[in-house]
Design a protein around this motif. Structure first.
Motif, PDB file in Angstrom:
ATOM      1  N   GLU A 140       0.831  -1.207   0.000  1.00  0.00           N
ATOM      2  CA  GLU A 140       0.000   0.000   0.000  1.00  0.00           C
ATOM      3  C   GLU A 140       0.866   1.257   0.000  1.00  0.00           C
ATOM      4  N   ALA A 141       1.928   1.248   0.813  1.00  0.00           N
ATOM      5  CA  ALA A 141       2.824   2.401   0.867  1.00  0.00           C
ATOM      6  C   ALA A 141       3.501   2.631  -0.482  1.00  0.00           C
ATOM      7  N   GLN A 142       3.892   1.548  -1.138  1.00  0.00           N
ATOM      8  CA  GLN A 142       4.525   1.669  -2.448  1.00  0.00           C
ATOM      9  C   GLN A 142       3.581   2.327  -3.461  1.00  0.00           C
ATOM     10  N   LYS A 143       2.318   1.923  -3.447  1.00  0.00           N
ATOM     11  CA  LYS A 143       1.342   2.516  -4.363  1.00  0.00           C
ATOM     12  C   LYS A 143       1.145   4.001  -4.080  1.00  0.00           C
ATOM     13  N   LEU A 144       1.118   4.342  -2.791  1.00  0.00           N
ATOM     14  CA  LEU A 144       0.962   5.752  -2.423  1.00  0.00           C
ATOM     15  C   LEU A 144       2.179   6.561  -2.856  1.00  0.00           C
ATOM     16  N   PHE A 145       3.369   6.006  -2.707  1.00  0.00           N
ATOM     17  CA  PHE A 145       4.571   6.714  -3.154  1.00  0.00           C
ATOM     18  C   PHE A 145       4.554   6.924  -4.663  1.00  0.00           C
ATOM     19  N   ASP A 146       4.082   5.930  -5.403  1.00  0.00           N
ATOM     20  CA  ASP A 146       4.036   6.043  -6.862  1.00  0.00           C
ATOM     21  C   ASP A 146       3.123   7.180  -7.319  1.00  0.00           C
ATOM     22  N   ASN A 147       2.123   7.498  -6.503  1.00  0.00           N
ATOM     23  CA  ASN A 147       1.152   8.528  -6.887  1.00  0.00           C
ATOM     24  C   ASN A 147       1.284   9.821  -6.086  1.00  0.00           C
ATOM     25  N   PHE A 148       2.249   9.867  -5.184  1.00  0.00           N
ATOM     26  CA  PHE A 148       2.366  11.019  -4.293  1.00  0.00           C
ATOM     27  C   PHE A 148       2.870  12.248  -5.039  1.00  0.00           C
ATOM     28  N   LYS A 149       2.227  13.381  -4.777  1.00  0.00           N
ATOM     29  CA  LYS A 149       2.616  14.652  -5.393  1.00  0.00           C
ATOM     30  C   LYS A 149       3.100  15.606  -4.301  1.00  0.00           C
ATOM     31  N   MET A 150       4.323  16.066  -4.429  1.00  0.00           N
ATOM     32  CA  MET A 150       4.868  17.026  -3.471  1.00  0.00           C
ATOM     33  C   MET A 150       4.199  18.379  -3.645  1.00  0.00           C
ATOM     34  N   GLU A 151       3.882  19.033  -2.542  1.00  0.00           N
ATOM     35  CA  GLU A 151       3.257  20.354  -2.614  1.00  0.00           C
ATOM     36  C   GLU A 151       4.233  21.401  -3.151  1.00  0.00           C
ATOM     37  N   THR A 152       5.494  21.318  -2.727  1.00  0.00           N
ATOM     38  CA  THR A 152       6.538  22.237  -3.182  1.00  0.00           C
ATOM     39  C   THR A 152       7.813  21.432  -3.415  1.00  0.00           C
ATOM     40  N   ASP A 153       8.827  22.092  -3.956  1.00  0.00           N
ATOM     41  CA  ASP A 153      10.110  21.428  -4.189  1.00  0.00           C
ATOM     42  C   ASP A 153      10.799  21.041  -2.884  1.00  0.00           C
ATOM     43  N   LEU A 154      10.387  21.649  -1.779  1.00  0.00           N
ATOM     44  CA  LEU A 154      11.028  21.395  -0.494  1.00  0.00           C
ATOM     45  C   LEU A 154      10.219  20.467   0.403  1.00  0.00           C
ATOM     46  N   SER A 155       9.051  20.076  -0.042  1.00  0.00           N
ATOM     47  CA  SER A 155       8.177  19.241   0.788  1.00  0.00           C
ATOM     48  C   SER A 155       8.803  17.880   1.060  1.00  0.00           C
ATOM     49  N   PRO A 156       8.453  17.243   2.185  1.00  0.00           N
ATOM     50  CA  PRO A 156       8.984  15.913   2.503  1.00  0.00           C
ATOM     51  C   PRO A 156       8.719  14.908   1.390  1.00  0.00           C
ATOM     52  N   ASP A 157       9.761  14.163   1.054  1.00  0.00           N
ATOM     53  CA  ASP A 157       9.648  13.169  -0.017  1.00  0.00           C
ATOM     54  C   ASP A 157      10.407  11.894   0.334  1.00  0.00           C
ATOM     55  N   TRP A 158      10.792  11.756   1.591  1.00  0.00           N
ATOM     56  CA  TRP A 158      11.589  10.608   2.003  1.00  0.00           C
ATOM     57  C   TRP A 158      10.706   9.374   2.216  1.00  0.00           C
ATOM     58  N   GLY A 159      11.344   8.210   2.168  1.00  0.00           N
ATOM     59  CA  GLY A 159      10.651   6.977   2.518  1.00  0.00           C
ATOM     60  C   GLY A 159      10.550   5.947   1.410  1.00  0.00           C
ATOM     61  N   LYS A 160      10.625   6.368   0.171  1.00  0.00           N
ATOM     62  CA  LYS A 160      10.438   5.407  -0.928  1.00  0.00           C
ATOM     63  C   LYS A 160      11.532   4.346  -0.923  1.00  0.00           C
ATOM     64  N   GLN A 161      12.763   4.753  -0.622  1.00  0.00           N
ATOM     65  CA  GLN A 161      13.859   3.789  -0.559  1.00  0.00           C
ATOM     66  C   GLN A 161      13.640   2.779   0.558  1.00  0.00           C
ATOM     67  N   ASN A 162      13.029   3.239   1.662  1.00  0.00           N
ATOM     68  CA  ASN A 162      12.717   2.325   2.763  1.00  0.00           C
ATOM     69  C   ASN A 162      11.754   1.240   2.312  1.00  0.00           C
ATOM     70  N   VAL A 163      10.720   1.648   1.584  1.00  0.00           N
ATOM     71  CA  VAL A 163       9.732   0.698   1.092  1.00  0.00           C
ATOM     72  C   VAL A 163      10.396  -0.326   0.172  1.00  0.00           C
ATOM     73  N   GLU A 164      11.238   0.174  -0.729  1.00  0.00           N
ATOM     74  CA  GLU A 164      11.918  -0.721  -1.669  1.00  0.00           C
ATOM     75  C   GLU A 164      12.809  -1.718  -0.933  1.00  0.00           C
ATOM     76  N   TYR A 165      13.467  -1.248   0.134  1.00  0.00           N
ATOM     77  CA  TYR A 165      14.316  -2.156   0.907  1.00  0.00           C
ATOM     78  C   TYR A 165      13.477  -3.260   1.551  1.00  0.00           C
ATOM     79  N   PHE A 166      12.397  -2.887   2.223  1.00  0.00           N
ATOM     80  CA  PHE A 166      11.590  -3.885   2.913  1.00  0.00           C
ATOM     81  C   PHE A 166      10.936  -4.847   1.930  1.00  0.00           C
ATOM     82  N   LEU A 167      10.466  -4.351   0.802  1.00  0.00           N
ATOM     83  CA  LEU A 167       9.849  -5.240  -0.179  1.00  0.00           C
ATOM     84  C   LEU A 167      10.871  -6.213  -0.758  1.00  0.00           C
ATOM     85  N   SER A 168      12.139  -5.805  -0.785  1.00  0.00           N
ATOM     86  CA  SER A 168      13.176  -6.712  -1.283  1.00  0.00           C
ATOM     87  C   SER A 168      13.359  -7.908  -0.359  1.00  0.00           C
TER      88      SER A 168
END
Length: 214
Positions: A182-210
């Motif tokens: 579910e988190a992976q799907k949300l990351f795939d569709n997540f839109k940052m509000e600004t260039d500085l908005s939080p965007d961390w976590g996708k690498q974490n998801v990829e690690y755990f799914l591995s």
């Protein structure tokens, strides 16, 4: 003449503001770019201090203090020795409280950091602190999800918490798997509000799914 002076003053004010804004954006982008690089050696102190200095200089910007809190509390994860977690959590709380005082209550990302802080405090002594800090962590994640259902980070943290919870208590690898998906799907569709908005976590998801791959 008076009109010309006022016009010149307005131009100078706009130019100064633009310069300050451009400097702020560049400083933030440079430091945000360092976050993933530091995940390997886990030395976040200097980076947290950098963000805090930006926040102290800007006064009205919440994101520098948010990132200072994130970098600070990240130090508590992955360590074998959790005896310093309370001190780390206290510093992170100081930063996230400053962010919230500027932004106001009711922000999903701030509640994510509060959940991380509570989890770090719980890890200092899981057996005696689970009911207090474990509950707090869960409640902050619930708030984060309600405030922004599109935010993947609350789902990621929930999945991580379940992943490391013993199966006898309803956790474990298999129980966490649907949440990582579910988190992976949300990351795939997540839109940052600004260039500085939080965007961390996708690498974490990829690690755990591995960890689920044969």
């Amino acid at each position: 003449m008076k009109k010309s002076i006022l016009t010149l003053a307005t131009i100078l004010l706009v130019a100064t503001s633009f310069g300050q804004s451009e400097k702020y954006m560049n400083s933030m982008k440079q430091n945000i770019a360092q976050i993933n690089l530091l995940m390997q050696n886990r030395n976040f102190t200097e980076l947290a201090n950098n963000f805090a200095r930006i926040g102290d200089a800007e006064k009205d910007k919440w994101l520098p203090y948010y990132y200072a809190a994130y970098c600070t509390i990240s130090q508590a994860y992955g360590n074998q020795d959790n005896s310093n977690n309370d001190a780390i959590a206290n510093k992170a709380t100081e930063y996230i409280s400053k962010a919230e005082s500027i932004l106001g209550t009711g922000n999903s990302e701030i509640n994510v950091i509060k959940s991380m802080i509570a989890t770090a405090q719980m890890l200092a002594d899981p057996q005696s602190r689970f009911m207090t800090y474990g509950t707090q962590s869960t409640e902050f994640l619930k708030k984060a999800k309600v405030l922004d259902p599109t935010n993947p980070r609350p789902i990621l943290l929930e999945a991580q918490n379940i992943f490391y919870t013993p199966e006898t208590f309803g956790g474990g690898k298999d129980a966490a798997h649907p949440l990582f998906i579910e988190a992976q799907k949300l990351f795939d569709n997540f839109k940052m509000e600004t260039d500085l908005s939080p965007d961390w976590g996708k690498q974490n998801v990829e690690y755990f799914l591995s960890q689920y791959k044969n």
